[in-house]
Design a protein around this motif. Structure first.
Motif, PDB file in Angstrom:
ATOM      1  N   ARG A 142       0.695  -1.419  -0.122  1.00  0.00           N
ATOM      2  CA  ARG A 142      -0.048   0.108  -0.063  1.00  0.00           C
ATOM      3  C   ARG A 142       0.944   1.240   0.218  1.00  0.00           C
ATOM      4  O   ARG A 142       0.671   2.218  -0.374  1.00  0.00           O
ATOM      5  CB  ARG A 142      -1.155   0.097   1.212  1.00  0.00           C
ATOM      6  N   TYR A 143       1.960   1.096   0.782  1.00  0.00           N
ATOM      7  CA  TYR A 143       2.758   2.285   0.876  1.00  0.00           C
ATOM      8  C   TYR A 143       3.705   2.632  -0.489  1.00  0.00           C
ATOM      9  O   TYR A 143       3.727   3.710  -0.927  1.00  0.00           O
ATOM     10  CB  TYR A 143       4.019   2.373   1.865  1.00  0.00           C
ATOM     11  N   SER A 177     -11.941  -6.706  11.668  1.00  0.00           N
ATOM     12  CA  SER A 177     -10.507  -5.815  11.963  1.00  0.00           C
ATOM     13  C   SER A 177     -10.943  -4.368  12.508  1.00  0.00           C
ATOM     14  O   SER A 177      -9.843  -3.677  13.015  1.00  0.00           O
ATOM     15  CB  SER A 177      -9.927  -5.553  10.740  1.00  0.00           C
ATOM     16  N   HIS A 178     -11.961  -3.903  12.661  1.00  0.00           N
ATOM     17  CA  HIS A 178     -12.388  -2.633  12.907  1.00  0.00           C
ATOM     18  C   HIS A 178     -11.877  -1.381  12.060  1.00  0.00           C
ATOM     19  O   HIS A 178     -11.770  -0.388  12.420  1.00  0.00           O
ATOM     20  CB  HIS A 178     -12.016  -2.153  14.492  1.00  0.00           C
ATOM     21  N   GLY A 179     -11.460  -1.904  10.895  1.00  0.00           N
ATOM     22  CA  GLY A 179     -10.786  -0.939   9.696  1.00  0.00           C
ATOM     23  C   GLY A 179      -9.460  -0.742  10.150  1.00  0.00           C
ATOM     24  O   GLY A 179      -8.746  -1.105  11.281  1.00  0.00           O
ATOM     25  N   SER A 180      -8.792  -0.792   8.822  1.00  0.00           N
ATOM     26  CA  SER A 180      -7.190  -0.937   8.820  1.00  0.00           C
ATOM     27  C   SER A 180      -6.842  -0.013   7.798  1.00  0.00           C
ATOM     28  O   SER A 180      -7.384   0.390   6.525  1.00  0.00           O
ATOM     29  CB  SER A 180      -6.791  -2.190   8.347  1.00  0.00           C
ATOM     30  N   TYR A 296     -12.054   0.612  -1.523  1.00  0.00           N
ATOM     31  CA  TYR A 296     -11.180   0.698  -0.522  1.00  0.00           C
ATOM     32  C   TYR A 296     -10.634  -0.834  -0.291  1.00  0.00           C
ATOM     33  O   TYR A 296     -11.408  -1.661  -0.518  1.00  0.00           O
ATOM     34  CB  TYR A 296     -11.859   1.141   0.837  1.00  0.00           C
ATOM     35  N   GLY A 297      -9.340  -0.945  -0.056  1.00  0.00           N
ATOM     36  CA  GLY A 297      -8.757  -2.243   0.068  1.00  0.00           C
ATOM     37  C   GLY A 297      -7.812  -2.363   1.075  1.00  0.00           C
ATOM     38  O   GLY A 297      -7.166  -1.176   1.541  1.00  0.00           O
ATOM     39  N   ARG A 298      -7.843  -3.797   1.898  1.00  0.00           N
ATOM     40  CA  ARG A 298      -6.782  -3.711   2.944  1.00  0.00           C
ATOM     41  C   ARG A 298      -6.135  -4.795   2.625  1.00  0.00           C
ATOM     42  O   ARG A 298      -5.661  -5.455   1.788  1.00  0.00           O
ATOM     43  CB  ARG A 298      -7.284  -3.234   4.054  1.00  0.00           C
ATOM     44  N   VAL A 310      -2.739  -4.155  -7.163  1.00  0.00           N
ATOM     45  CA  VAL A 310      -3.981  -3.988  -6.833  1.00  0.00           C
ATOM     46  C   VAL A 310      -4.273  -2.819  -5.856  1.00  0.00           C
ATOM     47  O   VAL A 310      -5.330  -1.992  -6.097  1.00  0.00           O
ATOM     48  CB  VAL A 310      -4.174  -5.198  -5.838  1.00  0.00           C
ATOM     49  N   SER A 311      -3.402  -2.356  -4.935  1.00  0.00           N
ATOM     50  CA  SER A 311      -3.620  -1.232  -4.195  1.00  0.00           C
ATOM     51  C   SER A 311      -3.610   0.088  -5.120  1.00  0.00           C
ATOM     52  O   SER A 311      -4.224   1.163  -5.044  1.00  0.00           O
ATOM     53  CB  SER A 311      -2.560  -1.028  -3.102  1.00  0.00           C
TER      54      SER A 311
END
Length: 738
Positions: A142-143, A177-180, A296-298, A310-311
Motif C-alpha cells: 500500500r505504501y 478488523s475494525h478498519g485498517s 477501499y482495499g486492505r 492492486v492497491s
C-alpha cells in the motif's frame, strides 16, 4: 486506597478506542469503554477490554532475562544486560560494520511513537543494514502504491464513510478488523449508516466474511484481484464512464492507463476471477454513476502476488471516476501532528533508494522483506546479518517459511528482544528485555491517525506505573547509545527537525520523544505556535480534554495539489513500475495437479496476530483454530467435519481441525493466522497451540511480490489430506452450518 478511574485509549489496532482504566494501588483492576470518547462513544472490542489480562499476566516478562547455555533464562540486572549487549554489539560493529546489524519491528510498535522513533534513530546512528518490519506481511505494498501515485508513501487515501453512497471493499473485513489504515471506532455504525441512507456496501472477498455476510458479497477467487480491478477499469473506459474533467484536473498518464486496461475485458477475466462478466459490468456502471463512491482495499488486497498493483488500481478507480479527494469519496491523509510530513522531507519514508543483499528488492522506508531474514543470516559475505534486535514482534510465527527462520536464529552472534512475553522467536534470544505496555506509557497517536474522517486528537498519560522492572523501550536504546559513546542526534536523519531541536536546546530541555512530539504538535496545522496562535493546541490543552478533542467534523478535501509531490501536484496513473507489473500478470504460480486449491488467511475477532492467545478472556470457550473448507473439496479429500486435516504446500505442511462450510467457495481453503505456539513462556497459548500457517508459505525471493517485497500469504497453492483416526467414516455436511 480508593480505586481511581483514569481516561486512556486502546493501542492494539487503528481505531484507538477510548477506555477507562480502574486502578488501585498502582495496579490495573479493569478496563471498560469510555462513553465520553467523541469517536468511540462507549464502544470497544473484546481485545481492548481483555488487555487487562495482558497487563496483569503472570507469564509476562518483568525482569531482564539472559539465556543460559541449556536454553533456559535467568534474571539479570539492567546494568548487566545492557553492559553485555553494548559490548557485544560494539564487537560486531568493529569487526563487520553496521551493515551486519538489523532490527525487526512488530505490529504493536506502530501504535507507540516513542519506541519506534528512538529505535530508528539508534539504527540510523550505527548504520544498521538490515531493517525489517511486520509491514512486509501487511501494508508495505500500500505504501509503495502511494509513493508511485502521489510521490508520498504516507499519503494513504481512506474512505469517507459518513458521507459515501457506495462503498466498494476489496479484501477488507472491518466488522472484525475494525478498519485498517482507517480510523473509525464505530465502523459497524458507519457501514449500517450507508445502507440506511439508501447506499450500498459491496464486499469482494474469496470468503463470506462477517462483513460480507452482512452486506452484498461478491465472491472472487484468491489472488485474482488485479484482474478484477483491471476489468472494472476496462468497463469504465470502454463505456465512457470516466470523469474526464476530474482526470484532467488531477492526474497524468490517463492514456497509458486506458491502454493497460484495454486487454482485460470482464468476459476474459471471469475465468481467472470467478466473477461473471455481467456482475463486473454492473459494478463498474453502478460505481461510476453513484452520487458519491469510494473503493477501499486492505490486508486481503495486499498479500497476493500483485499486491502493489492492486492497491494502485483501487486508487486509480477512485481517480478516474472523480471520487478522489472529494466528500463521500477517498480523502487524503490529514495529520494533526506532522510526523509523516517531516519524515517525507528527511527521506525516512523512502522507496527504492537501495536494494536488499538477497533478492535485490527495493527498500520500503529503508526496510527490506522480512521473508529474507533467514537467508540473510545464513548467507556469508559482506553485509551478512550477525546481530538482530526484535522489538514487539514474533517473526517465527509471522514470516514465510518460519521453520527456516527458527533454524537460522541460532547462528546470530547477538539476538536481543524487547517484549512482554517469551515467545516462539525470542526463546532463541541472548537477552529478553521487558518493555512497557501502552497503559504504562504516555502516547500521542501517530500511525494511521491521519486516516480518519473526523479530525481528532487525544493524548494519553500512563495510568499505572511500569510493573516490575519494565522500562520504556526508547530509554533502552538511549542508554545503549550512551554506553557505546554514541549520540543519537549526530546524524542527518533529523535534519528537517533542526529548528525544533534548537528550540528545545535553547530552553535547556533534554531531547525526549515526548518533548519532540509536543513541539511538532505546537508547530503543526492545529498547534498554538508556542503562543502565537490563540486557541491552538498545546500539551496543557490536551490535558484539559482527556477524552480527546474534535478539531473538525470532516477531514478536508480539495487538497490533492498540496499533498501530491509529483510535478504539478498531479496523480501519476501510469508509472513505469505499474506498466511493467501489468505486463507480468499471469506469471504468478497458480494451482497444479499436486496442489489444486488456494489458501488464504483469516483475521479473527479474538486474536491479534500472534500475541493475545495468552488471555483467558479471549481464549474462553475452548477456542480452536479451524481450516474452512468447501463441502465439495472436503468430499473430494474424504474429510470429516471437525476432524483433522493435513494441508500441504510446496513449502511445508500443517495439521489442524477442519470446518466444512460454504463460507468459502470451491477451490478455496481459509486458515486463521497467528497460531502455532510451541514454546516460550506463555502457558495458555502453548496449551492451545494450533498450527503456524506460515509453514505453508515460501520465503524464496522469486516467490515474493516484486514491487514491495511483500510476503505472498494469500493464494498459496495447497492440497488437502485426511488425517484418519480409528473408527472414523465420512460425515454428511449440512448447508445450514455456519
Amino acid at each position: 486506597m480508593t480505586a481511581e478511574h483514569k481516561v486512556t485509549y486502546c493501542r492494539i489496532c487503528e481505531p484507538l478506542c477510548g477506555l477507562i482504566a480502574t486502578v488501585e494501588d498502582g495496579r490495573l483492576l479493569a478496563l471498560r469503554p469510555d462513553k465520553d470518547h467523541p469517536l468511540s462513544q462507549g464502544r470497544a472490542c473484546p481485545k481492548g477490554i481483555a488487555f487487562s489480562d495482558v497487563q496483569n499476566d503472570p507469564d509476562r516478562v518483568l525482569h531482564p532475562l539472559r539465556r543460559r547455555p541449556d536454553g533456559s533464562f535467568a534474571e539479570v540486572s539492567w546494568d548487566e544486560a545492557l553492559g553485555d549487549i553494548a559490548a557485544r554489539l560494539r564487537g560486531v560493529l568493529d569487526e563487520h560494520g553496521g551493515g551486519a546489524v538489523g532490527e525487526y519491528l512488530g505490529n504493536p510498535s506502530a501504535f507507540g511513537y516513542a519506541a519506534s522513533l528512538w529505535s530508528g534513530l539508534f539504527m540510523k546512528r550505527i548504520g544498521a543494514g538490515h531493517l525489517y518490519s511486520a509491514g512486509s506481511q501487511d501494508i508495505n505494498s500500500r505504501y509503495v502504491a502511494s509513493k508511485l501515485l502521489y510521490g508520498a508513501a504516507t499519503q494513504i487515501p481512506f474512505p469517507d464513510l459518513p458521507r459515501t453512497d457506495f462503498l466498494f471493499m476489496l479484501g477488507a473485513n472491518p466488522l472484525v478488523s475494525h478498519g485498517s489504515a482507517l480510523r473509525v471506532p464505530r465502523v459497524r455504525d458507519d457501514l449500517a449508516g450507508i445502507v440506511k441512507r439508501g447506499g450500498r456496501v459491496i464486499v469482494v472477498d474469496p470468503r463470506r466474511t462477517e462483513t460480507a455476510a452482512a452486506y452484498e458479497h461478491v465472491p472472487v477467487r484468491p489472488d485474482s484481484d488485479a484482474w478484477l480491478m483491471l476489468s472494472l477499469l476496462h468497463v469504465v473506459f470502454a463505456e465512457n464512464l470516466e470523469d474526464t474533467a476530474a482526470i484532467a484536473a488531477t492526474s497524468t498518464g490517463i492514456d497509458d492507463l486506458r491502454a493497460m486496461c484495454a486487454g482485460f475485458p470482464p468476459e476474459e477475466t471471469a475465468a481467472r476471477t470467478g466473477v461473471p462478466a455481467a456482475t463486473v459490468r454492473e459494478l463498474a456502471r453502478d460505481f461510476a454513476s453513484a452520487r458519491t463512491a469510494v473503493a477501499y482495499g486492505r490486508t486481503g488486497a495486499c498479500l497476493g502476488h500483485h499486491g502493489t498493483l492492486v492497491s494502485f488500481l483501487i486508487d486509480a478507480l477512485n481517480t478516474v471516476t472523480g471520487n478522489l479527494d472529494r466528500p463521500g469519496g477517498a480523502l487524503m491523509s490529514h495529520q494533526v501532528i506532522p510526523v509523516e510530513q517531516f519524515g517525507e522531507k528527511s527521506g525516512a519514508f523512502s522507496y527504492n533508494t537501495k536494494k536488499s543483499r538477497i533478492g535485490g528488492f527495493p527498500d520500503v522506508f529503508g526496510s527490506f522483506p522480512a521473508a529474507l531474514i533467514a537467508e540473510e543470516i545464513t548467507t556469508g559475505g559482506p553485509g551478512q546479518l550477525r546481530a538482530l534486535f526484535v522489538f514487539a514482534g514474533n517473526p517465527v510465527l509471522s514470516v514465510p517459511n518460519s521453520v527456516a527462520l527458527e533454524s537460522a536464529l541460532g547462528q546470530l552472534d547477538l539476538l536481543v528482544s524487547l517484549d512482554l512475553y517469551v515467545n516462539e522467536t525470542n526463546r532463541h534470544a541472548d537477552y529478553i528485555l521487558p518493555g512497557t505496555t501502552f497503559l504504562e506509557r504516555d502516547d500521542l497517536p501517530m500511525a494511521y491517525a491521519a486516516c480518519c474522517p473526523t479530525v481528532f486528537l487525544q493524548a494519553a498519560e500512563p495510568v499505572v506505573p511500569a510493573y516490575g522492572q519494565a522500562r520504556p523501550e526508547w530509554e533502552v536504546f538511549e542508554e545503549l547509545a550512551a554506553r557505546m559513546g554514541l549520540s543519537l542526534f549526530a546524524t542527518g536523519a533529523l535534519a528537517p527537525l533542526n529548528p525544533v531541536l534548537r528550540l528545545l536546546e535553547r530552553r535547556g530541555l533534554r531531547i525526549t520523544p515526548q518533548r519532540m512530539m509536543h513541539a511538532l504538535l505546537r508547530i503543526g496545522p492545529y498547534g498554538d505556535r508556542f503562543g502565537l496562535r490563540r486557541g491552538g493546541l498545546n500539551p496543557a490543552r490536551l490535558r484539559a480534554h482527556p477524552h480527546g478533542i474534535v478539531l473538525a467534523e470532516h477531514a478536508p478535501h480539495g487538497v490533492l495539489s498540496e499533498v501530491v509531490t509529483h510535478p504539478g501536484g498531479k496523480v501519476a496513473l501510469a508509472p513505469a513500475e505499474i506498466v511493467g507489473e501489468v505486463a507480468r500478470l499471469g506469471r504468478a504460480p497458480g494451482i497444479t495437479d499436486d496442489f489444486p486449491l488456494l489458501a488464504i488467511g483469516i483475521r479473527e475477532l479474538r486474536s491479534q496476530n500472534s500475541w493475545m492467545h495468552n488471555s483467558p478472556i479471549l481464549m474462553k470457550g475452548n477456542r480452536t483454530q479451524r481450516a474452512r473448507v468447501n463441502p465439495s473439496d472436503a468430499a473430494a479429500a474424504g474429510l470429516l467435519d471437525g476432524a483433522a486435516v493435513r494441508v500441504v504446500s510446496a513449502t511445508g505442511a500443517i495439521e489442524l481441525e477442519v470446518l466444512i462450510t460454504d463460507e468459502v467457495g470451491p477451490g478455496t481453503v481459509a486458515i486463521p493466522q497467528g497460531w502455532g505456539h510451541r514454546g516460550g513462556g506463555w502457558r495458555l497459548a502453548n496449551a492451545h497451540p494450533g498450527a503456524n500457517v506460515n509453514e505453508l508459505t515460501s520465503s524464496r525471493p522469486e516467490d515474493l511480490e516484486a514491487l514491495a517485497g511483500m510476503s505472498v500469504l494469500n493464494g498459496v497453492a495447497v492440497r488437502l489430506e485426511a488425517v484418519r483416526r480409528p473408527s472414523q467414516s465420512p460425515a454428511r455436511y449440512s448447508a445450514s452450518r455456519p
